[in-house]
Design a protein around this motif. Sequence first.
Motif, PDB file in Angstrom:
ATOM      1  N   ALA A 364       0.865  -1.103   0.030  1.00  0.00           N
ATOM      2  CA  ALA A 364       0.011  -0.013   0.186  1.00  0.00           C
ATOM      3  C   ALA A 364       0.808   1.012   0.035  1.00  0.00           C
ATOM      4  CB  ALA A 364      -0.867   0.170   1.134  1.00  0.00           C
ATOM      5  N   PHE A 365       1.025   1.988  -1.268  1.00  0.00           N
ATOM      6  CA  PHE A 365       1.967   2.904  -1.224  1.00  0.00           C
ATOM      7  C   PHE A 365       1.235   4.319  -1.177  1.00  0.00           C
ATOM      8  CE2 PHE A 365       4.645   5.636  -4.239  1.00  0.00           C
ATOM      9  CZ  PHE A 365       5.894   5.949  -3.585  1.00  0.00           C
ATOM     10  N   GLU A 366       1.794   5.421  -0.480  1.00  0.00           N
ATOM     11  CA  GLU A 366       1.274   6.900  -0.554  1.00  0.00           C
ATOM     12  C   GLU A 366       2.447   7.652  -1.224  1.00  0.00           C
ATOM     13  OE1 GLU A 366      -1.019  10.065   2.220  1.00  0.00           O
ATOM     14  OE2 GLU A 366       0.234   8.579   2.984  1.00  0.00           O
ATOM     15  N   PRO A 367       2.385   7.992  -2.429  1.00  0.00           N
ATOM     16  CA  PRO A 367       3.418   8.923  -3.031  1.00  0.00           C
ATOM     17  C   PRO A 367       3.426  10.195  -2.306  1.00  0.00           C
ATOM     18  CG  PRO A 367       1.835   8.032  -4.799  1.00  0.00           C
ATOM     19  CD  PRO A 367       1.192   7.776  -3.396  1.00  0.00           C
ATOM     20  N   CYS A 368       4.452  10.774  -2.202  1.00  0.00           N
ATOM     21  CA  CYS A 368       4.637  12.201  -1.437  1.00  0.00           C
ATOM     22  C   CYS A 368       5.414  13.002  -2.161  1.00  0.00           C
ATOM     23  CB  CYS A 368       5.283  11.987  -0.298  1.00  0.00           C
ATOM     24  SG  CYS A 368       5.460  13.538   0.808  1.00  0.00           S
ATOM     25  N   GLY A 369       4.710  14.188  -2.754  1.00  0.00           N
ATOM     26  CA  GLY A 369       5.317  15.359  -2.960  1.00  0.00           C
ATOM     27  C   GLY A 369       4.934  15.439  -4.782  1.00  0.00           C
ATOM     28  N   SER A 370       4.262  16.511  -5.208  1.00  0.00           N
ATOM     29  CA  SER A 370       3.862  16.544  -6.574  1.00  0.00           C
ATOM     30  C   SER A 370       5.168  16.694  -7.365  1.00  0.00           C
ATOM     31  CB  SER A 370       2.723  17.396  -6.645  1.00  0.00           C
ATOM     32  OG  SER A 370       1.566  17.359  -6.241  1.00  0.00           O
ATOM     33  N   VAL A 395      -1.440  11.295  -4.084  1.00  0.00           N
ATOM     34  CA  VAL A 395      -0.352  11.905  -3.973  1.00  0.00           C
ATOM     35  C   VAL A 395      -0.510  12.735  -2.777  1.00  0.00           C
ATOM     36  CG1 VAL A 395       1.336  13.595  -4.702  1.00  0.00           C
ATOM     37  CG2 VAL A 395       0.254  11.924  -6.459  1.00  0.00           C
ATOM     38  N   ARG A 396       0.292  12.665  -1.547  1.00  0.00           N
ATOM     39  CA  ARG A 396       0.290  13.506  -0.477  1.00  0.00           C
ATOM     40  C   ARG A 396       1.406  14.839  -0.796  1.00  0.00           C
ATOM     41  NH1 ARG A 396       3.525  14.253   3.870  1.00  0.00           N
ATOM     42  NH2 ARG A 396       2.898  14.977   5.641  1.00  0.00           N
ATOM     43  N   ASP A 397       0.936  15.953  -0.705  1.00  0.00           N
ATOM     44  CA  ASP A 397       1.790  17.277  -0.765  1.00  0.00           C
ATOM     45  C   ASP A 397       2.089  17.736   0.806  1.00  0.00           C
ATOM     46  OD1 ASP A 397       2.440  17.627  -3.406  1.00  0.00           O
ATOM     47  OD2 ASP A 397       0.324  18.038  -3.783  1.00  0.00           O
ATOM     48  N   ALA A 398       3.386  17.947   1.306  1.00  0.00           N
ATOM     49  CA  ALA A 398       3.772  18.421   2.255  1.00  0.00           C
ATOM     50  C   ALA A 398       3.843  19.936   2.066  1.00  0.00           C
ATOM     51  CB  ALA A 398       5.044  17.758   2.723  1.00  0.00           C
ATOM     52  N   ALA A 403       3.331  23.756  -9.684  1.00  0.00           N
ATOM     53  CA  ALA A 403       2.765  23.386 -11.132  1.00  0.00           C
ATOM     54  C   ALA A 403       1.068  22.529 -10.596  1.00  0.00           C
ATOM     55  CB  ALA A 403       3.382  22.136 -11.679  1.00  0.00           C
ATOM     56  N   GLY A 404       0.836  22.626  -9.268  1.00  0.00           N
ATOM     57  CA  GLY A 404      -0.482  22.369  -8.882  1.00  0.00           C
ATOM     58  C   GLY A 404      -0.040  20.693  -8.587  1.00  0.00           C
ATOM     59  N   PRO A 405      -1.385  20.249  -7.771  1.00  0.00           N
ATOM     60  CA  PRO A 405      -1.198  18.780  -7.207  1.00  0.00           C
ATOM     61  C   PRO A 405      -0.977  17.860  -8.505  1.00  0.00           C
ATOM     62  CG  PRO A 405      -3.359  19.446  -6.997  1.00  0.00           C
ATOM     63  CD  PRO A 405      -2.726  20.561  -7.655  1.00  0.00           C
ATOM     64  N   ALA A 406      -0.151  16.690  -8.309  1.00  0.00           N
ATOM     65  CA  ALA A 406      -0.165  15.660  -9.288  1.00  0.00           C
ATOM     66  C   ALA A 406      -0.903  14.451  -9.069  1.00  0.00           C
ATOM     67  CB  ALA A 406       1.293  15.295  -8.954  1.00  0.00           C
ATOM     68  N   VAL A 407      -1.108  13.916  -9.902  1.00  0.00           N
ATOM     69  CA  VAL A 407      -1.827  12.332  -9.806  1.00  0.00           C
ATOM     70  C   VAL A 407      -0.976  11.312 -10.052  1.00  0.00           C
ATOM     71  CG1 VAL A 407      -4.274  13.545 -10.206  1.00  0.00           C
ATOM     72  CG2 VAL A 407      -2.828  12.852 -12.176  1.00  0.00           C
ATOM     73  N   PRO A 408      -1.281  10.060  -9.659  1.00  0.00           N
ATOM     74  CA  PRO A 408      -0.036   9.098  -9.879  1.00  0.00           C
ATOM     75  C   PRO A 408      -0.463   8.229 -10.910  1.00  0.00           C
ATOM     76  CG  PRO A 408      -1.839   8.483  -8.235  1.00  0.00           C
ATOM     77  CD  PRO A 408      -2.096   9.642  -8.643  1.00  0.00           C
ATOM     78  N   ASP A 409      -0.868   8.807 -12.165  1.00  0.00           N
ATOM     79  CA  ASP A 409      -1.083   7.877 -13.529  1.00  0.00           C
ATOM     80  C   ASP A 409       0.224   7.518 -13.704  1.00  0.00           C
ATOM     81  OD1 ASP A 409      -3.577   8.969 -13.465  1.00  0.00           O
ATOM     82  OD2 ASP A 409      -3.197  10.462 -14.867  1.00  0.00           O
ATOM     83  N   GLU A 410       1.411   7.923 -13.771  1.00  0.00           N
ATOM     84  CA  GLU A 410       2.710   7.553 -14.160  1.00  0.00           C
ATOM     85  C   GLU A 410       3.118   6.473 -13.457  1.00  0.00           C
ATOM     86  OE1 GLU A 410       5.780   9.650 -16.711  1.00  0.00           O
ATOM     87  OE2 GLU A 410       5.282  11.104 -15.092  1.00  0.00           O
ATOM     88  N   VAL A 444       2.830 -10.995   2.771  1.00  0.00           N
ATOM     89  CA  VAL A 444       3.334  -9.661   3.594  1.00  0.00           C
ATOM     90  C   VAL A 444       2.628  -8.450   3.086  1.00  0.00           C
ATOM     91  CG1 VAL A 444       5.405  -8.280   4.242  1.00  0.00           C
ATOM     92  CG2 VAL A 444       5.564 -10.725   4.265  1.00  0.00           C
ATOM     93  N   VAL A 445       2.210  -7.686   4.064  1.00  0.00           N
ATOM     94  CA  VAL A 445       1.589  -6.397   3.659  1.00  0.00           C
ATOM     95  C   VAL A 445       2.678  -5.472   3.963  1.00  0.00           C
ATOM     96  CG1 VAL A 445      -0.247  -4.871   4.209  1.00  0.00           C
ATOM     97  CG2 VAL A 445      -0.838  -7.187   3.863  1.00  0.00           C
ATOM     98  N   LEU A 446       2.939  -4.568   3.127  1.00  0.00           N
ATOM     99  CA  LEU A 446       3.926  -3.508   3.339  1.00  0.00           C
ATOM    100  C   LEU A 446       3.240  -2.119   2.999  1.00  0.00           C
ATOM    101  CD1 LEU A 446       7.073  -3.499   3.830  1.00  0.00           C
ATOM    102  CD2 LEU A 446       7.408  -3.258   1.396  1.00  0.00           C
ATOM    103  N   THR A 447       2.972  -1.473   4.195  1.00  0.00           N
ATOM    104  CA  THR A 447       2.695  -0.215   4.220  1.00  0.00           C
ATOM    105  C   THR A 447       3.543   0.885   3.949  1.00  0.00           C
ATOM    106  OG1 THR A 447       2.652   0.310   6.617  1.00  0.00           O
ATOM    107  CG2 THR A 447       0.469  -0.686   5.726  1.00  0.00           C
ATOM    108  N   MET A 448       3.524   1.600   3.011  1.00  0.00           N
ATOM    109  CA  MET A 448       4.765   2.354   2.399  1.00  0.00           C
ATOM    110  C   MET A 448       4.473   3.804   1.930  1.00  0.00           C
ATOM    111  SD  MET A 448       7.074   1.170  -0.832  1.00  0.00           S
ATOM    112  CE  MET A 448       7.991  -0.188   0.254  1.00  0.00           C
ATOM    113  N   GLY A 449       5.437   4.799   2.578  1.00  0.00           N
ATOM    114  CA  GLY A 449       5.150   6.180   2.334  1.00  0.00           C
ATOM    115  C   GLY A 449       5.409   6.983   3.529  1.00  0.00           C
ATOM    116  N   VAL A 450       5.238   8.236   3.424  1.00  0.00           N
ATOM    117  CA  VAL A 450       5.316   9.152   4.437  1.00  0.00           C
ATOM    118  C   VAL A 450       4.420   9.746   5.133  1.00  0.00           C
ATOM    119  CG1 VAL A 450       7.676   9.504   3.582  1.00  0.00           C
ATOM    120  CG2 VAL A 450       5.935  11.114   2.994  1.00  0.00           C
ATOM    121  N   GLY A 451       3.198   9.497   4.570  1.00  0.00           N
ATOM    122  CA  GLY A 451       1.947  10.184   5.321  1.00  0.00           C
ATOM    123  C   GLY A 451       0.986   9.305   6.124  1.00  0.00           C
TER     124      GLY A 451
END
Length: 471
Positions: A364-370, A395-398, A403-410, A444-451
């Motif tokens: 479970a991945f939460e990207p951080c920073g647009s 995407v979580r923005d600290a 350029a505005g908020p990003a979406v994790p399409d890529e 194994v469930v890996l919770t991943m990211g910074v938020g």
Amino acid sequence: MVETRYVEIPPPAGPLDLSRPHFVGICGAGMSALAHLLAGRGAQVSGSDLRMGEAAAALEEAGCRVRSGHDAANTVGASVVVWSSVIDAANPEIIAARAAGVPVAHRSHVLAQLVAEADRSVVVAGTHGKSTATMMLAAAVGHLHPSWVAGAAPAVSVNGRTGSGLLIAEGDESDRSVALYRPDVAVVLNADDDHPETFSGTGDVVGTLTDFAARAKTLVVSADDAGAREVASRVRGHGDTRVVTFGASAGADVRLLSAAPSQAGSTVTVLGLDGERMSWTVRTPGRPAVLASLAAYAAGRVLGERPEVLAAGLSGFAGVRRRMELVGERRGVRVVDSFAHHPTAIAADITTARELGGGRVIVAFEPCGSTRVRVLGARMGAALGAADEVVLLPVRDAVPSSAGPAVPDEIEEAAVGAGAHVCRVDGLASAADAVAALAAPGDVVLTMGVGEVADLGALLLVPADRPLTVV
């Protein structure tokens, strides 16, 4: 530090009066560490933050006065007001302090002053693994009762403490402030392409870390990482800084001979500076933790400590929160929490998770920073492709992106292209539902990211709320 805004950091006019510091954003990782350290020295510490919680409670227990929200009145009586790069210049506490003539200082200048005042100092830098290596070194030389500050807390404590005249500190490169520090021992773990809001690429990161390392009496540096090797090469090219290398590479001054993995971590054996063969246990799983322990051992040897004492201290270290931390196990499913957010760290932690069980790896991945997602998103997705299932949060923005908020399409496209199944969700609750529906015994469930993803494990392990599926 994950994402910051690029800021100019003006130097203070003179030495800072740290008797009554006020921290704007005191619950942040780097800020809370300094607050704990100064409170332990007897300072009257105050601070404010928009988000209260465990960090605020720990600070108040340490004697700090913590206020919810930012208000000009919070700075009354402060000897200095401390800010970090995530704090906007329009913050009312910053404005009020300047209007009242109260010195305003960046957190890096507070740490730089503490490093300069210490009897002996070590600053640990690099793109990944700084908190783990910092805490491992503090544990390895625990008999000296060092003072230390880090960007994460050890499993059984907070992220800063006051002790002896030896100061061990984590140095943040994200806003280039690491170059301000002049420690006796500089540690460089790696130098990777990161923080695109600040740096133009790996070479730019290498340059900043070289500026930092060249000011130290001794540089302890990875022999395995290409960017770190370039830092070492540049430092050797000028000045009188001694260079000590560590790693698995042939010719490393502290060379890894073996790392036998187990469910609880690894048994590490090295050939040391004086030809000694020494072994210890690393209780955090994965290769990054092994290499962090080598860095800590090498730095401890540079400080003049005995090999057997360092090995005993490392073996007793219980790990760092959110660094491949076992949150719990239920119905045959292990839940492990990871702070990884950069492609290199994502790949390393998924590899480690694969070694922990015989089932699938569900991330479970939460990207951080647009800004980071726009530049590194495809690489993040490619790294996530090593998992069997990916639950992808927004995407979580600290800090706001110009350029505005990003979406994790890529990220999604690259992960699917690399072979993973991806489920996009809109928040923590839906992520917990998705993971619970996927997980089976042995996984194994890996919770991943910074938020907020750090809170996902607790949701999954509460039977009444969201029981993990058993098939």
